[in-house]
Design an enzyme around this catalytic site. Structure first.
Site, PDB file in Angstrom:
ATOM      1  N   ARG A  60       0.860  -1.176   0.000  1.00  0.00           N
ATOM      2  CA  ARG A  60       0.000   0.000   0.000  1.00  0.00           C
ATOM      3  C   ARG A  60       0.900   1.231   0.000  1.00  0.00           C
ATOM      4  NH1 ARG A  60      -2.003  -3.512   4.076  1.00  0.00           N
ATOM      5  NH2 ARG A  60      -4.087  -4.339   3.618  1.00  0.00           N
TER       6      ARG A  60
ATOM      7  N   LYS B  22      -1.846  -2.498   8.105  1.00  0.00           N
ATOM      8  CA  LYS B  22      -3.011  -1.987   8.825  1.00  0.00           C
ATOM      9  C   LYS B  22      -3.122  -2.650  10.194  1.00  0.00           C
ATOM     10  CE  LYS B  22      -5.971  -0.623   4.942  1.00  0.00           C
ATOM     11  NZ  LYS B  22      -7.276  -0.830   4.299  1.00  0.00           N
TER      12      LYS B  22
ATOM     13  N   TYR C 280      -9.582 -10.955  -6.657  1.00  0.00           N
ATOM     14  CA  TYR C 280      -8.655 -11.095  -7.775  1.00  0.00           C
ATOM     15  C   TYR C 280      -8.979 -12.308  -8.635  1.00  0.00           C
ATOM     16  CZ  TYR C 280      -6.118  -7.520  -5.312  1.00  0.00           C
ATOM     17  OH  TYR C 280      -5.791  -6.343  -4.686  1.00  0.00           O
TER      18      TYR C 280
ATOM     19  N   HIS D  67      -3.840  -8.838   3.749  1.00  0.00           N
ATOM     20  CA  HIS D  67      -5.294  -8.806   3.912  1.00  0.00           C
ATOM     21  C   HIS D  67      -5.683  -9.516   5.208  1.00  0.00           C
ATOM     22  CE1 HIS D  67      -6.031  -8.335  -0.695  1.00  0.00           C
ATOM     23  NE2 HIS D  67      -5.843  -7.175  -0.105  1.00  0.00           N
TER      24      HIS D  67
ATOM     25  N   ARG E 130      -0.429  -2.518  -6.948  1.00  0.00           N
ATOM     26  CA  ARG E 130      -0.702  -3.577  -5.955  1.00  0.00           C
ATOM     27  C   ARG E 130      -1.653  -4.616  -6.549  1.00  0.00           C
ATOM     28  NH1 ARG E 130      -1.164  -4.611  -0.257  1.00  0.00           N
ATOM     29  NH2 ARG E 130      -3.282  -4.961   0.462  1.00  0.00           N
TER      30      ARG E 130
ATOM     31  N   HIS F 223      -2.134   1.893  -5.990  1.00  0.00           N
ATOM     32  CA  HIS F 223      -2.985   0.746  -5.687  1.00  0.00           C
ATOM     33  C   HIS F 223      -3.186  -0.154  -6.899  1.00  0.00           C
ATOM     34  CE1 HIS F 223      -4.886  -0.616  -2.047  1.00  0.00           C
ATOM     35  NE2 HIS F 223      -5.919  -1.074  -2.727  1.00  0.00           N
TER      36      HIS F 223
END
Length: 326
Positions: free
Chosen positions: A167, A191, A299, A290, A267, A264
């Site tokens: 990210r 995150k 995806y 994730h 990514r 992004h």
């Protein structure tokens, strides 16, 4: 301290939200308070009822013409605030849960094709070379030296974003110690302060090492492990607009890239590429950081869409509409 301030401090210190996210929450909550004319905690609490929230939702959509995604973000922030108030025994239930939200049409993630990115890395190979570094070291504080450094930095930004699937915030947050050249891994704080390790390719490892030589020559000293890995020519940390501008400028010169140019999408590109090459979803999930496999599964839709395109272009029966014969 107001209720909004208490909530912002909670998501900052307890939930460990990034400062950028805290700023977004602050703006949305203060905007809501202004819209409902709440000038005190008591009037703010009184405003949290389905009718008032629905009216605010209509204002966002019909008067301000905000996108469905943005409206849903506003409602999510209000809902999280209400859950906080319930935990503090200031509310009995969450009124936002009673308000129907606008439906967001799902979009497949955009991605760049391998051939286009190969073209970029081929055309910029010189700026990752030792030859260019030697030229820079001879005159780092000239106009040509500045151009050499900025081109090397730009190429490395693209390399890291694409090779590691980071990210933008993770790229900016990287420090020198995050790169373990001995073990050939990069340690990333994602995150929620979740740490993950991503394999470091030999080519990227060499590119980072050469870049660090350039930075130390520019700064006139050896850098500490706690300092940002990537810095501007003036030795300042990177910032979001800088990264966005680099990606847009660098990829804007690639003939096969015509859509949106953003960190992004890079990514998305590595995730789609790994899936198409046979990588399993769990491995991709761990690499991207994730929290849920469901996030990674988007995806697969992108991969299937690509497969359909190839099928329609190449399959003998697909080319003639599924009819037998020539």
């Amino acid at each position: 301290m107001t209720l909004i301030d208490r909530y912002l401090e909670y998501i900052r210190s307890v939930r460990r939200y990034s400062e950028r996210t805290v700023c977004i929450y602050h703006d949305i909550l203060t905007e809501y308070a202004s819209a409902v004319s709440a000038d005190s905690d008591e009037s703010l609490l009184a405003s949290f009822n389905p009718s008032e929230i629905r009216s605010y939702e209509v204002t966002l959509m019909d008067e301000r013409k905000l996108s469905v995604k943005t409206v849903n973000l506003h409602l999510s922030v209000l809902s999280g605030f209400c859950r906080f108030l319930i935990r503090k025994s200031l509310m009995d239930s969450n009124p936002v849960s009673l308000v129907s939200r606008p439906r967001l049409q799902k979009r497949l993630p955009e991605f760049y094709r391998n051939e286009s990115l190969d073209e970029y890395f081929t055309h910029t190979e010189y700026f990752a070379s030792r030859e260019d570094l030697q030229a820079f070291l001879q005159a780092p504080f000239t106009d040509s030296g500045r151009r050499s450094y900025e081109k090397r930095l730009a190429r490395l930004i693209i390399s890291i974003l694409y090779s590691l699937g980071l990210r933008r915030s993770e790229l900016i947050g990287m420090t020198v110690e995050n790169v373990d050249f001995g073990r050939k891994v990069v340690k990333i704080c994602g995150k929620g302060d979740k740490m993950r390790e991503i394999p470091l390719m030999d080519s990227l490892s060499e590119e980072i090492l050469l870049y660090l030589e350039a930075v130390e020559a520019l700064g006139g000293r050896q850098r500490s492990l706690k300092e940002p890995l990537l810095v501007t020519y003036r030795m300042n940390p990177l910032y979001p607009v800088y990264v966005d501008r680099v990606v847009k400028n660098e990829l804007g010169c690639v003939s096969g890239i015509t859509g949106r140019k953003s960190p992004h999408v890079l990514r998305h590109s590595i995730a789609t590429g790994l899936l198409n090459e046979g990588s399993d979803l769990n491995s991709i999930k761990e690499m991207l950081g994730h929290s849920s496999l469901a996030t990674t599964q988007i995806y697969t839709h992108s991969s299937i869409a690509q497969l359909k395109t190839i099928y329609e272009q190449a399959h003998p029966r697909a080319k003639n509409g599924g009819k037998h014969g020539d």
